[in-house]
Write a protein that holds these residues in place. Structure first.
Motif: not given
Length: 261
Positions: A117-146
């Motif tokens: 999702t992010i790669e093609p979006t950035l390919a479009a935004m970078r020539p314009r030098r503007r835009g905003h991308v957001a990625m949904v991670g999780s608190l589980a990304g801070l420390r591995g949950f068994p």
């Protein structure tokens, strides 16, 4: 008119974000795999005054996803892209280790789906030098949950990716936001048997995320007390952290999704 791309828009946080952003002056590009649910949320957003384009896509399909995003951006430049699609899988007392198929499925959707999702979006935004991308991670990304090793791994990789690309993109005028929510009531985790402290509904989570995105915050993590607790846990000796997180009674169903080959 602002154009916002939201993946995973048919359920959970993605659906709640679509409804929160829906209104006059908004063009929403909503992506999901379930056609009926996609049309349902698109209809609700249109009823609120938004212009909506619904894209039935499987984010594991890199080329198809890139082509669709490029086509939509060519018609109307994307201002904000939120990579929200994901699945959950994990372990239980009877399944202490995730299967190889489940692990790869989680990585294919929760990690590579974000990248696709992010790669093609950035390919479009970078020539314009503007835009905003957001990625949904999780608190589980801070420390591995068994209880969910593959999910934790995928989210940790998303965190590292967002943090890694953020400085250079900031210099180009593009904001990168990492979203790390705690426990949110969604259809995705309704079958999970586990303690879920400070759990909130998806609509409240969407409002918190929207405020953070409006402020172009680099990190949007909530609830604060859980975020700080997991930060502290990550600094503890590994054996102590393992003991605190090990909960034999937890049951996170294994996903039936599979990696596309």
């Amino acid at each position: 008119m602002s154009t916002v791309l939201i993946t995973g828009a048919t359920s959970g946080i993605g659906r709640a974000l679509a409804l929160d952003y829906a209104g006059p002056g908004m063009r929403l590009l909503l992506v999901g795999r379930d056609e009926a649910r996609l049309e349902e949320v698109a209809g609700l957003c249109r009823a609120r005054g938004a212009e909506v384009v619904a894209g039935r896509l499987d984010l594991r399909e890199r080329e198809a996803t890139a082509a669709w995003i490029a086509g939509q951006d060519a018609a109307h430049a994307i201002d904000l892209a939120i990579a929200c699609a994901g699945i959950v899988s994990g372990t239980s007392a009877a399944r202490p280790v995730e299967s190889e198929e489940a692990l790869r499925a989680v990585l294919a959707i929760d990690l590579m789906g974000v990248v696709n999702t992010i790669e093609p979006t950035l390919a479009a935004m970078r020539p314009r030098r503007r835009g905003h991308v957001a990625m949904v991670g999780s608190l589980a990304g801070l420390r591995g949950f068994p209880s969910s090793p593959a999910y934790s791994m995928a989210k940790a990789a998303v965190h590292a990716y967002a943090e890694g690309i953020r400085p250079a993109l900031r210099r180009e005028g593009i904001a990168v936001s990492l979203i790390a929510p705690g426990f949110v009531r969604t259809p995705l985790n309704e079958a999970v048997v586990a303690p879920r402290p400070l759990e909130m509904d998806a609509a409240r989570a969407a409002r918190i995320i929207r405020r953070g995105l409006d402020g172009r915050r680099a990190m949007i993590s909530f609830p604060l007390v859980l975020y700080l607790g997991l930060r502290l846990l990550a600094l503890m000796p590994a054996r102590l952290g393992d003991l605190l997180l090990d909960r034999p009674g937890v049951d996170v169903p294994e996903t039936t999704e599979r990696e596309r080959r």
